[in-house]
Design an enzyme around this catalytic site. Structure first.
Site, PDB file in Angstrom:
ATOM      1  N   GLY A  17       3.090   7.628   3.036  1.00  0.00           N
ATOM      2  CA  GLY A  17       3.165   6.174   3.149  1.00  0.00           C
ATOM      3  C   GLY A  17       2.218   5.501   2.175  1.00  0.00           C
ATOM      4  O   GLY A  17       1.954   6.000   1.072  1.00  0.00           O
ATOM      5  N   SER A  18       1.670   4.380   2.617  1.00  0.00           N
ATOM      6  CA  SER A  18       0.898   3.540   1.692  1.00  0.00           C
ATOM      7  C   SER A  18      -0.380   4.196   1.194  1.00  0.00           C
ATOM      8  O   SER A  18      -0.935   3.771   0.179  1.00  0.00           O
ATOM      9  CB  SER A  18       0.530   2.225   2.371  1.00  0.00           C
ATOM     10  OG  SER A  18       1.698   1.593   2.807  1.00  0.00           O
TER      11      SER A  18
END
Lengths: 474, 489
Positions: B218-219
């Protein structure tokens, strides 16, 4: 006893009796197992085993009695047989005692609701009985040729002994036991000797007929039909043992012994060819419809199949795999007595599989030594046969030593995975009263024959003619 | 009759000779193979015939050996706080074998290692029993405890590294298992083993999530993308505006890449983009740099290869041969990008260590029974994903994330902390609960960083937005960092 007037050329100075050699060897044959016992005890519990003194004295006593009897009743006997038998028996006792201490075997017996009792004291009693039998044979069998008289009685006796186990329930898959109360014997062990007596007597009478009255076909001497009878009977008997008693080893033993003796008696190679052909036919025939034999063969070819995730139906025991791992784990020098884990084999670790314990704890070196000791017994037996002066003695000693050799080969080969496993015991070493008794009797007979063979010819009685001839001398 | 007799004698001699040959075959030629056969119980019997060496953390053993006096095995492995340490130690079971450190350092622990030969010989001569050596680890008991307690009932993993050396400080995975319960040979152990198998236990407690489970990062992966942008000179200054339209249509598609909520991402500087976790900015960086440059940078951080600590960590993946749109998704840690928690800790560590990635390791030394070291690990540089200059820039903006961005939950008063949150979506159309991520580092008084940590929490079903990482994972990372910093003083 000798007179200067003797003109015969036969020397009265015979070969040395070698009794002192035997005594010296016996000292080693007793000391080695006693040290082995101490070694095993120290390894197992860090202390000398409490029974060490009595064990040493007991074994020494047995050896001493054996030696004195040989010295008195068979003074010219082969000096190696008694010490080797003593050594093997002594080492066997130590290894059986060592396996008695196994907690693993005790637990296994408990899990299977069996009573785990020490086997070594029993084996010591059997050994004492066996040495008594040995002494008895030497004292009462003054000449082995007496046995010749009992040729056909032996045949009947052997047949009864071989057939008897059929009427008793099988023990662990094989009908080789006769059980009376808590007492059980393995008659095949005794049949081995009795049948050798029968074969010797029979072949000695029939050898000429078998050897000479034959037709030559394609370079082979084919015997007459009626002379084929006995070999067919023995062949059928060993097949029947195989089928009804599922005892592969015994049937192989008898047939092999018979072929060997037949060959020696007739000096005809054709008998060997016949023997091999018939045993091959028998083996193929039986293996194709007897499941027990097929299982043995498959288990021999794939000893580790039992460990597969879905083991095939014939893979029922891990004993062979365990025995092989035992040998492999021993390596060249072994773990030392008492320090191996050959008891993982479980059932029959101290009888049929006892060689695996030797392999693991004494290593390649120890196992080869033991095998060579067996080889030595066999070759001393062969030597006796060569030296024997009468055909019956020759046949009997070659029969007994060949049977001994085949038995060692079949058991050791089976345990080491060289040939399919058969239920037989390592002579002298393995636990079992019948085996020990029969093998000591076998050694006694060999000693008796070798004594007769090596005994110097008696001085001929002074000839009256000679006296008279001398008189007329100037 | 003597001719056949001689022949029979030779034949019997051959029988004995065959036996001797066979004996040599099984006891010499094949001996090793039979001796070490996997069904040969002697191997395990020997392994447990004496107390096993220990695995040491902070000078104290986290393992032990108990005398059981069983029929086959004299000793049994025991574990202190087994659940917490299982991802580090692995297990040593009398029946089910060994794994991880118990397996890799088995030679030392049993005392059979060649390097202990001298010790063994001395012991043999002096009549002492053979003893095993110890495995000294780099782990930090306080950090491990913080990680394990922080994860609590949640499913997840924590990996913490000392960025300066690569020493692994914490390695937690939940739900965990206690290796003591499967160490023995009893029926109880068998039942425990069965219950731990994935077949019967969907939570798969024996999975070491910190090393052996890859998650979409993810981020948190945006840190790698930012590093790629700086290293490749796409953007020189973290405060210059980037060329980032909003909405941004992914190349080769007509679909705009969505941001999480309405955040100021249009032409946002790297600092702002990281602070708000702008998908559009980092997606476009990925698209501008193209797949090869992105993957090159990711691989410098350790992606696409296994890491041996010496316990193997699975390969983290930056995918290959993608459509440009998939590459853009990969650059924000979605699509097929996957990372182990250890890998993301390595990312944070490389940034914190001024761009130098040290090879992570958890065995600092092997100790003979007489306490002398027979082997000591030396820190080793694995790669340099960032120049020192760029590393400082990236540190700067990661610290902004913690001060005022999505990672405020990881703030420690008086300590410089840099970090990045992440919430990785997974499942078809985000149907499954997202993974909450947080990676961070803390700096000591001298400006160097003693700890970098990555936390992943699975199935954070309460929050689906990007703040999940900050809410669920950041506090755990904070506790771990505090535990390490407390020890540094």
């Amino acid at each position: 006893m000798s007179s200067t007037s003797n003109t015969t050329t036969i020397s009265t100075i015979g070969p040395p009796s070698r009794r002192n050699t035997e005594l010296a060897l016996l000292v080693f044959a007793v000391i080695v197992p006693v040290f082995a016992y101490a070694n095993a005890g120290l390894a197992l519990s860090d202390e000398l085993p409490s029974g060490m003194l009595s064990y040493g004295l007991g074994l020494g006593l047995l050896a001493g009695v054996g030696h004195l009897v040989v010295r008195k009743f068979a003074p010219y006997a082969d000096p190696l047989l008694l010490p080797i038998a003593t050594l093997l028996n002594g080492l066997g006792l130590v290894i059986i005692w060592r396996l008695d201490q196994s907690r693993r075997l005790a637990q296994q017996a408990k899990n299977a609701d069996r009573v785990f009792s020490a086997a070594a004291p029993n084996q010591l009693i059997y050994s004492a009985m066996a040495v008594a039998l040995f002494v008895g044979v030497l004292i009462f069998l003054k000449d082995h040729r007496i046995l010749q008289r009992y040729t056909y009685i032996s045949m009947v006796g052997a047949l009864i002994l071989l057939i008897l186990p059929v009427f008793f329930p099988p023990v662990f898959g094989a009908r080789i036991w006769v059980r009376v109360g808590s007492f059980s014997i393995q008659p095949a062990e005794f049949a081995k000797i009795i049948i050798a007596v029968f074969f010797s007597g029979y072949l000695m009478v029939k050898r000429d007929a078998l050897a000479l009255a034959s037709r030559r076909v394609m370079g082979l001497y084919l015997p007459r039909g009626r002379d084929l009878g006995p070999i067919l009977v023995v062949w059928a008997m060993s097949i029947l043992i195989l089928v009804f008693e599922t005892d592969l080893g015994t049937s192989l033993l008898f047939f092999g012994m018979f072929v060997v003796m037949l060959y020696v008696a007739t000096e005809r190679t054709s008998w060997i060819v016949f023997g091999l052909l018939m045993s091959a036919a028998g083996a193929v025939g039986v293996a194709s419809f007897e499941p027990h034999v097929k299982v043995r063969v498959m288990a021999w070819l794939h000893p580790f199949a039992v460990y597969q995730e879905h083991p095939p139906s014939w893979a029922t025991t891990e004993q062979i795999a365990q025995a092989l791992m035992s040998f492999g784990s021993g390596g060249v020098f072994g773990t030392g007595l008492g320090q191996g884990a050959s008891d993982l084999i479980g059932f029959a670790a101290n009888s049929d599989f006892i060689l695996a314990t030797i392999g693991e704890e004494l290593g390649l070196a120890g196992t080869m030594a033991i095998l060579l000791l067996y080889g030595l017994i066999v070759e001393r037996g062969m030597r006796t046969a060569l030296a024997a002066r009468d055909p019956f003695g020759k046949l009997l000693s070659i029969g007994l030593s060949a049977a001994f050799a085949i038995q060692v080969f079949v058991v050791a080969g089976g345990v080491m995975g060289l040939i399919p496993l058969t239920g037989m015991t390592m002579p002298f070493v393995a636990y079992g009263g019948s085996s020990v008794l029969a093998n000591w009797a076998l050694i006694a007979i060999l000693i008796r024959i070798s004594d007769t063979a090596r005994r110097p010819a008696p001085a001929p009685a002074p000839s009256t003619d000679a006296e008279m001839t001398q008189v007329v001398r100037p | 009759m003597n001719k056949p007799l001689r022949r029979i004698a030779i034949f019997c001699g051959l029988l004995v000779f065959a036996l001797l040959l066979r004996d040599n075959w099984i006891q010499y030629v094949q001996a090793d193979q039979l001796k070490n056969h996997k069904k040969n119980l002697r191997v395990d019997i020997a392994r447990y015939s004496q107390p096993r060496g220990n695995i040491i953390v902070d000078g104290r053993a986290i393992t032990g050996s108990a005398e059981t006096n069983g029929i086959n095995y004299k000793y049994k492995r025991t574990y202190k706080n087994g659940e917490m340490w299982a991802p580090v130690t692995g297990f040593a079971s009398q029946v089910y074998g060994t794994n991880q450190i118990e397996n890799l350092e088995d030679g030392i622990l049993t005392g059979d290692d060649d390097r202990l030969f001298f010790n063994r010989t001395i012991d043999m001569l002096t009549g002492k029993e053979k003893t095993g050596g110890d495995v000294v680890t780099t782990l930090n008991a306080k950090a491990q405890e913080a990680a394990f307690k922080g994860l609590g009932n949640k499913k997840g993993a924590v990996a913490a590294i000392d960025p300066r050396t690569g020493k692994i400080l914490a390695l937690a995975s939940t739900p965990s298992y206690d290796p003591s319960t499967i160490a023995g040979a009893s029926d109880k152990d068998a039942a425990a083993w069965k219950a731990l198998q994935k077949k019967y236990n969907p939570d798969d407690p024996m999975l070491n999530r910190a090393l052996r489970q890859t998650y979409p990062p993810g981020s948190t992966f945006k840190v790698v993308t930012a590093a790629a942008a700086l290293e490749n000179g796409l953007y020189k200054d973290v405060d210059d505006p980037t060329n980032s339209p909003l909405p941004w249509i992914m190349p080769g598609t007509t679909k705009p890449l969505p941001n999480e909520g309405s955040i100021p991402c249009k032409n946002a500087s790297l600092r702002v983009a990281l602070r708000y976790s702008c998908n559009t900015v980092f997606g476009k960086i990925g698209a501008d740099l193209k797949e090869d440059k992105m993957r090159e940078e990711a691989e410098k951080f350790g992606f696409n290869s296994e890491v041996f600590t010496p316990v193997r960590a699975d390969k983290s993946v930056y995918p290959q041969d993608m459509e440009p749109s998939s590459n853009a998704m990969s650059a924000i840690g979605q699509f097929d990008t996957r990372a182990t928690p250890l890998q993301m800790a390595m990312v944070a560590a490389a940034v914190a260590n001024d761009g130098k990635l040290m090879k992570p390791y958890m065995v600092s030394g092997l100790r003979a029974p007489n306490l002398s070291f027979i082997e000591q690990a030396e820190p080793e540089q694995m790669s340099e994903p960032l120049s020192e200059d760029n590393a400082h820039k990236l540190q700067d903006i990661m610290e902004t994330v913690v001060q005022v961005g999505t990672g405020t939950a990881a703030r420690i008063p008086g300590v410089t902390v840099g970090g990045k949150t992440g919430t990785a979506q997974h499942g078809v159309a985000n149907s499954k609960n997202p993974y909450a991520w947080f990676i961070s580092y803390a700096k000591g008084k001298d400006g160097s960083s003693p700890v970098a940590v990555a936390v992943v929490v699975e199935g954070s079903d309460t929050v689906r937005d990007d703040i999940a990482g900050g809410k669920l994972a950041a506090p755990i990372a904070k506790d771990v960092m505090k535990a390490v910093l407390a020890g540094e003083k």
